[in-house]
Design a protein around this motif. Sequence first.
Motif, PDB file in Angstrom:
ATOM      1  N   ARG A  66       0.845  -1.194   0.000  1.00 43.62           N
ATOM      2  CA  ARG A  66       0.000   0.000   0.000  1.00 43.62           C
ATOM      3  C   ARG A  66       0.880   1.244   0.000  1.00 43.62           C
ATOM      4  N   GLY A  67       0.322   2.342  -0.478  1.00 39.66           N
ATOM      5  CA  GLY A  67       1.030   3.612  -0.392  1.00 39.66           C
ATOM      6  C   GLY A  67       1.167   4.297  -1.732  1.00 39.66           C
ATOM      7  N   GLY A 136      13.606   2.997  -0.942  1.00 38.09           N
ATOM      8  CA  GLY A 136      13.216   4.396  -0.826  1.00 38.09           C
ATOM      9  C   GLY A 136      11.811   4.686  -1.305  1.00 38.09           C
ATOM     10  N   TYR A 137      11.008   3.662  -1.489  1.00 40.75           N
ATOM     11  CA  TYR A 137       9.629   3.858  -1.932  1.00 40.75           C
ATOM     12  C   TYR A 137       8.733   4.194  -0.734  1.00 40.75           C
ATOM     13  N   LYS A 138       7.733   5.027  -0.981  1.00 44.40           N
ATOM     14  CA  LYS A 138       6.752   5.355   0.056  1.00 44.40           C
ATOM     15  C   LYS A 138       5.643   4.304   0.017  1.00 44.40           C
ATOM     16  N   VAL A 139       5.934   3.198   0.666  1.00 46.04           N
ATOM     17  CA  VAL A 139       4.987   2.082   0.690  1.00 46.04           C
ATOM     18  C   VAL A 139       4.978   1.455   2.078  1.00 46.04           C
ATOM     19  N   GLU A 140       3.887   0.763   2.367  1.00 47.73           N
ATOM     20  CA  GLU A 140       3.789  -0.092   3.538  1.00 47.73           C
ATOM     21  C   GLU A 140       3.455  -1.493   3.055  1.00 47.73           C
ATOM     22  N   ILE A 141       3.962  -2.497   3.766  1.00 46.34           N
ATOM     23  CA  ILE A 141       3.713  -3.874   3.356  1.00 46.34           C
ATOM     24  C   ILE A 141       3.126  -4.672   4.507  1.00 46.34           C
ATOM     25  N   ASP A 142       2.382  -5.686   4.147  1.00 45.21           N
ATOM     26  CA  ASP A 142       1.783  -6.610   5.109  1.00 45.21           C
ATOM     27  C   ASP A 142       2.008  -8.004   4.554  1.00 45.21           C
TER      28      ASP A 142
END
Length: 472
Positions: A66-67, A136-142
Motif C-alpha cells: 500500500r502507499g 526508498g519507496y513510500k509504501v507499507e507492506i503486510d
Amino acid sequence: MNEQSLQNLLDRVGNPVKLLRNSQIGAYVYPVVPGEYTNWRDEQLAWRETAVLFDQSHHMAELVVRGPDSKKMLSDLTINSFATFAPNKAKQYVPCNYDGYVIGDGILFYLGDNEFDFVGRAPTVNWLQFHAQTGGYKVEIDRDDRSPSNPRGKAVVRRRYRYQVQGPNANKILEKLNGGPLPEVKFFNMDVINIAGRKVRCLRHGMAGAPGLEIWGPYEEREEIREAIIKAGADFGLVQVGARAYASNTLESGWIPSPLPAVYTGEKMRKYREWLPASGYEGTGSLGGSFVSDNIEDYYVTPYELGYGSFVKFDHDFVGREALERMAKDQQHPQRKKVTFAWNPDDVARIFASLLRPGTENYKHFEMPLANYASASYDKVTRGNKVVGLSMFTGYSYGERTALSLGVVDSDIDIGDVLTLTWGEEGGGTRKTTVERHKQIEIRVQVSPVPYSRQAREAYHQGWRTDVKAGS
C-alpha cells in the motif's frame, strides 16, 4: 537482518550448486489441506468432467503493498506493462534479476487505489519485500507467509481464505451461490458475488482447463463459505481436491511453478543476498535431477523460455530491461521454448517394475501424481549426445493416462519429436533426504504442446498459458 545472510552462506560453502543439490530440507509439503478427500484419480478427473473446489488458503505467501509509490515500485520490478493496469484487475506478475533471468512469478491483484496484493511463492515475495524496505519507496507492506508444513499441533491462522471453483459445471454452482446470473467478468478481472449472505470478491481465472472463479475473504469466514460451496455443488458433481492432486493440474494446463530463483550470482544482486537470510527459501531449497552443471547460472531461465515472452513490455524501466532487450534482438542465440513431454508408457512401467525385483538395483521412484523430489527440478533431455532441453516439473495425469513433464527445448526442436529424458541422479543419487539409492534410466519422451490438455488449449484465454497476449 542480524542472522547469517545468504551471502555469508555462499561465501562459506563456495559453489551454490553443491549446496542446493545436497539440501537437507526434505520433501515439499502442501500444508494443512488433506492429501485426498476421495482419491487423487477421481479428483483429477473432476476438473475436466464436473467441477472442483481447490483450497489455496495455505501453500502460498501473500504480500499486500500500500502507499503512494506502490504502483511505481511494482512496475519497476516486473517485465509486465502497467499502462492499462487498473483497480479490479489482476495479472501474472514476473520479476527478473538484472541479467534478465526469472526470480519467480505469481498473481498480482490490483485491489484499489494504491493497494495491491501479490500471491505466490516465497522468492518473489522476498524480492518485493526487499525493495519495499530498502528502495526508498513510500509504501507499507503486510506479509502473510504460507502455513507451516508441520504446525506441531498449533492452530494455523491466515489473514484470508482463498478458494477456486473450476470445471465445466463451475458456473452453475457459482450462479446457485450468487442467487442469479454471475456478473460478466472478463478474464483476469475482479468483481463481487454473493455467497451465504456475504459479498465475496472474485477473480475470473482458470487453472484446470475450464474457467471458473477464485474467491477470497477473511479467514474467520472460511468454513461457512466452504460449506456453502459444497452444498451448492452437491447436485453438480463438485469434488474437493486434496493436496496430492492439486498441483498436478499444472501438468495439463502448462505452468512451470518452481524454476530456480536467479539470485545466487551477480554483483548487482549482492545487496539482496546480504539481506536474505541463510535459513530462507533461497538458502535451504533443493535442486534435483539428472542435469548437472557446476555453474548455477545454467539453471536460470528467461521469461521467453517459460512462455512469458508476450508479457515483456519495454514501455517502462524495470530491473532486467537492458538484458532482455539484448535477448530480444539476438538472432544468433534463439531462446528455448516451453513444451510438454509425454513419457513413453513402457519406459515408465520399467521404473515401477524395478521396485518388484529383489536383489536388483531400482530406478528413482516415480511418485504419483507428482514425481518432483526437489524444490527445483532439472532433468536433462537429449537428442543423440546433445542436451537439447530440460524437464522441470513431472507427474502423472489420470485423465490423459500419461506421465507428463513440463520443460524447455531448443528452438529447432519440433512438436512430435521423440527425445530421451534421463530420470534419476548421477552416481546413485545426491545426499538429499528425498533421494534413495538408485540407478538412472533413459525415458523416451514425445515433445507435445503446452497446454497438453486439449480442453485447456481451447478454453484458456490466449496467453494465460499459451504465450500470446494475456497478462501483459
